[in-house]
Design a protein around this motif. Sequence first.
Motif, short mmCIF file in Angstrom:
data_model
loop_
_atom_site.label_atom_id
_atom_site.label_comp_id
_atom_site.label_asym_id
_atom_site.label_seq_id
_atom_site.Cartn_x
_atom_site.Cartn_y
_atom_site.Cartn_z
N THR A 1 1.51 21.78 -21.06
CA THR A 1 2.06 21.94 -22.32
C THR A 1 1.80 20.88 -23.22
O THR A 1 1.08 20.96 -24.23
CB THR A 1 3.46 22.31 -22.05
OG1 THR A 1 4.12 21.14 -21.46
CG2 THR A 1 3.72 23.61 -21.38
N ALA B 1 4.19 22.05 -16.54
CA ALA B 1 5.22 21.92 -17.63
C ALA B 1 6.29 20.87 -17.33
O ALA B 1 6.44 20.56 -16.30
CB ALA B 1 5.94 23.37 -17.94
N GLU C 1 9.90 23.50 -23.02
CA GLU C 1 8.92 24.43 -23.65
C GLU C 1 9.51 25.77 -23.72
O GLU C 1 9.44 26.60 -22.93
CB GLU C 1 7.82 24.71 -22.39
CG GLU C 1 6.99 23.25 -22.18
CD GLU C 1 7.42 22.28 -21.21
OE1 GLU C 1 8.43 22.38 -20.64
OE2 GLU C 1 6.63 21.41 -20.70
N LEU D 1 7.11 28.88 -23.54
CA LEU D 1 6.21 29.02 -22.49
C LEU D 1 6.54 30.54 -22.11
O LEU D 1 5.52 30.75 -21.20
CB LEU D 1 6.52 28.09 -21.35
CG LEU D 1 5.34 27.72 -20.49
CD1 LEU D 1 4.05 27.54 -21.05
CD2 LEU D 1 5.64 26.74 -19.37
#
Length: 341
Positions: free
Chosen positions: A29, A78, A84, A87
């Motif tokens: 990420t 991640a 995130e 995501l």
Amino acid sequence: MKRLFAILLILLPLALVGAQDEPLHVITTSNILADVARNVGGDRVMVDSLIPPGADGHAWQPTPSDVLKVARADLVLAVGVGYETFLGQLVENAADVPQVIVSSGIPILPFAGHDEAETAESTPEAGHDDAEYIGVYGEAGVCEDDHTQAATAEADHANEEAPGQCDPHVWTDPTNVMIWVDNIADALAQTDPANAEVYRANATAYQEQLAALDAEVAAMLAEVPEARRVLVTNHEFLGYFAHRYGFKVVGGILGATTLEEPDPQRLAALATEVKALGVPAIFAEVSANSPFAQVIAQEAGIRVVSNLYSESLSDINGPAATYLDYLRYNAQTIADALKPV
Ligand SMILES: [Zn+2]
């Protein structure tokens, strides 16, 4: 001819192995995480980050091409800890691509602005699949729970409603990044067992560099006397740095993420605290500056240092092109701004 044949016999299997032995395609990420993953994977991996250099990870949104990137990856890494929020929609379309939360095992801290009761009250919520959880142990007995889960559509939705009380910016403490490195080496070894030893050796070598960096940063910051070890930032991203090196986080202008709207009452209280504590400077970030930082600084008669890197590395020619440079540069900038003149 016989000799040529013998050479071919030796070379042929190597060529075949070479052809099948493509590097792993790893998607991360953040680009800080990508740099760490490259150090662990070496030439056995091709790492691409979703969030480009200079972007603000809290505000970033994926494009359709990012959906493809994730779907074609061998492994997705991640940060976790609710970082995130974007995501969920990406991994929904790539259910067979393994996802690993690299912060698993790191003691997760609450944001300085949230007290324990507030955090406990907002701790979610039954009904999750245990398999989604990564065990993380909160030092203060808070933030030990769900916040490290892999992003799901559900978590995505939850995050829209209530931003996390737990601080995801674990990478500002290099000893946490050493835990990332272990988790990344394990994830790569699981995905590509033939090269497990390579990943382990790379991990150990990089952890040695991180340990050296930790000592270097501590030495830099030793120039800042106790009373001046106070951090006011644009958004609150230095909690783990402060915890590691003995600083106090007074607060963030914007709050926990760059997306939060500053509350006028809280800003007024922060301005009062800045004056009362004699905070020498306010820190803002390259990727997310705010006019409110200037207002508070002016009122307190101090300056805004606006060139810290928070969510993202700089571009390749900038001062924070790698994680090691990122931390060294931020620490030096903080030491320079806070040490007595
Ligand atoms: Zn942040």
